[in-house]
Write an enzyme that holds these catalytic residues in place. Structure first.
Site, PDB file in Angstrom:
ATOM      1  N   SER A 191     -14.422   6.267  -0.090  1.00 10.36           N
ATOM      2  CA  SER A 191     -13.036   6.378   0.347  1.00 10.36           C
ATOM      3  C   SER A 191     -12.801   7.760   0.970  1.00 10.36           C
ATOM      4  O   SER A 191     -13.470   8.130   1.927  1.00 10.36           O
ATOM      5  CB  SER A 191     -12.106   6.088  -0.836  1.00 10.36           C
ATOM      6  OG  SER A 191     -10.778   5.921  -0.426  1.00 10.36           O
ATOM      7  N   ASP A 293     -10.288  -5.070   2.827  1.00 14.70           N
ATOM      8  CA  ASP A 293      -9.817  -3.694   2.676  1.00 14.70           C
ATOM      9  C   ASP A 293      -9.030  -3.288   3.920  1.00 14.70           C
ATOM     10  O   ASP A 293      -9.427  -3.589   5.050  1.00 14.70           O
ATOM     11  CB  ASP A 293     -11.019  -2.777   2.492  1.00 14.70           C
ATOM     12  CG  ASP A 293     -10.666  -1.322   2.208  1.00 14.70           C
ATOM     13  OD1 ASP A 293      -9.467  -0.992   2.148  1.00 14.70           O
ATOM     14  OD2 ASP A 293     -11.603  -0.529   2.049  1.00 14.70           O
ATOM     15  N   HIS A 323     -10.657  -2.724  -1.379  1.00 12.40           N
ATOM     16  CA  HIS A 323     -11.096  -1.331  -1.358  1.00 12.40           C
ATOM     17  C   HIS A 323     -11.764  -0.962  -2.688  1.00 12.40           C
ATOM     18  O   HIS A 323     -11.240  -1.248  -3.759  1.00 12.40           O
ATOM     19  CB  HIS A 323      -9.877  -0.446  -1.114  1.00 12.40           C
ATOM     20  CG  HIS A 323     -10.182   0.990  -0.864  1.00 12.40           C
ATOM     21  ND1 HIS A 323     -10.885   1.425   0.236  1.00 12.40           N
ATOM     22  CD2 HIS A 323      -9.871   2.112  -1.575  1.00 12.40           C
ATOM     23  CE1 HIS A 323     -10.989   2.743   0.210  1.00 12.40           C
ATOM     24  NE2 HIS A 323     -10.397   3.179  -0.883  1.00 12.40           N
TER      25      HIS A 323
END
Length: 351
Positions: A191, A293, A323
């Site tokens: 991320s 995501d 995600h």
């Protein structure tokens, strides 16, 4: 003074009012996933509760100090990995914490994995991606060092990048003490951490810093949606997955506004690896993402940019999954495949 957690009623950087149809290249990756869909209400309820907290300080206390769970059949972190805490001085003399993960049987001159954690540049710590750290550290030829970089909004961009890059330089200078080879380094993150890992690789290339042999970029955010080059890459996941499980568009913009509050600033583009002037001579990359995501198309855009520049890229998308699914639901069957691919990539690039 606590910084409030502000969630907008409507996104600023993506138009959700226009009619949208799934785009042809990657739109099919948003699809039902029976195993995940069965537990999604419970997962979403847990995450929704966190996002009702009043400020970033309260958010940061959720799960603070708790080791990340390891998927069934994974390494035994109490037996297979030892850890220690170090500190190093950043460029402004601020002491930054590092967490070292390594096997009790680690080899001398091991590959260094420099790890930047996820959490939208605003929350999280070493154990945000702790399972990935453990999986890497059980390789006896890898030492994982996680960087506790300073967080936004108290420390907006470029502080996280500065701290991460300074950690790279310090680890190279202290390689003998750390037991690593300063010319065998993998930068890694999930991320926001993947964003920082890619940015560190670019900065190292531009400054002539040698030694980075690979990069692991899981669920990355490679461009601000306001600045995304839609004329070159498919830009559909921000709309298609705007209300995705775990992490959607409004939550993404909350972090973006804290990390880079002014997208018109002269150095704003510096924080988005997709916008680099060149992607040539970067290290081979492993990119993994969720098909449902909001950041999915960042992964594919960056893979395309690297491939166009002659960089070796391995990319995997997991249809119907959100995600950071591998850390959100360690028990998923796809999580096992996620870690198999991660392990195989590390084996190939650690010699």
């Amino acid at each position: 003074m606590p910084y409030p957690l502000i969630l907008k009623s409507k996104p600023d950087y993506v138009d959700l009012d226009t009619e949208f149809k799934p785009l042809p290249k990657y739109g099919h990756l948003t699809q039902p996933h029976a195993e995940y869909d069965a537990i999604q209400p419970v997962i979403d309820a847990m995450h929704d509760q966190v996002w009702t907290l009043p400020d970033f300080d309260a958010f940061r206390q959720v799960g603070h100090g708790i080791d990340a769970p390891i998927p069934p059949g994974g390494p035994d972190r109490t037996r297979d990995v030892v850890t220690e805490i170090l500190q190093f001085p950043a460029r402004d003399s601020q002491m930054i914490e590092l967490k070292v993960y390594k096997s009790p049987k680690v080899q001398k001159g091991a590959t260094l994995m420099l790890r930047m954690h996820g959490g939208g540049w605003c929350v999280g710590g070493h154990e945000a991606d702790g399972a990935e750290n453990v999986y890497a550290a059980v390789h006896t030829n890898i030492v994982v060092i996680s960087v506790d970089y300073r967080l936004a909004p108290e420390h907006p961009a470029p502080q996280a990048l500065y701290d991460s890059f300074d950690a790279l330089l310090w680890c190279k200078e202290n390689a003998a003490k750390l037991g690593v080879n300063p010319e065998r380094i993998i930068v890694a993150g999930s991320s926001a951490g993947a964003n920082l890992a890619a940015a560190v690789a670019l900065e190292a290339r531009d400054q002539g810093i040698t030694g980075i042999v690979a990069q692991v970029l899981h669920f990355p955010q490679m461009c601000h949606p306001k600045l995304f080059p839609k004329d070159r890459y498919e830009f559909g996941s921000y709309i298609q997955n705007a209300n995705a499980s775990v992490f959607g568009l409004i939550r993404d913009e909350c972090f973006l506004d804290a990390y880079v509050p002014d997208t018109s600033a002269p150095d704003a583009r510096k924080h988005w690896p997709l916008l680099a002037d060149s992607h040539r001579e970067l290290p081979p990359a492993l990119i993994q993402c969720g098909g449902s995501d909001v950041l999915r198309d960042d992964s594919f855009a960056y893979a395309e940019a690297l491939e166009a520049a002659g960089v070796d890229v391995e990319i995997h998308a997991y249809p119907g999954l959100p995600h950071c699914f591998a850390s959100v639901v360690p028990t998923l069957s796809d999580t096992q495949e996620f870690y198999k691919r991660y392990d195989a990539f590390l084996d190939r690039h650690t010699g």
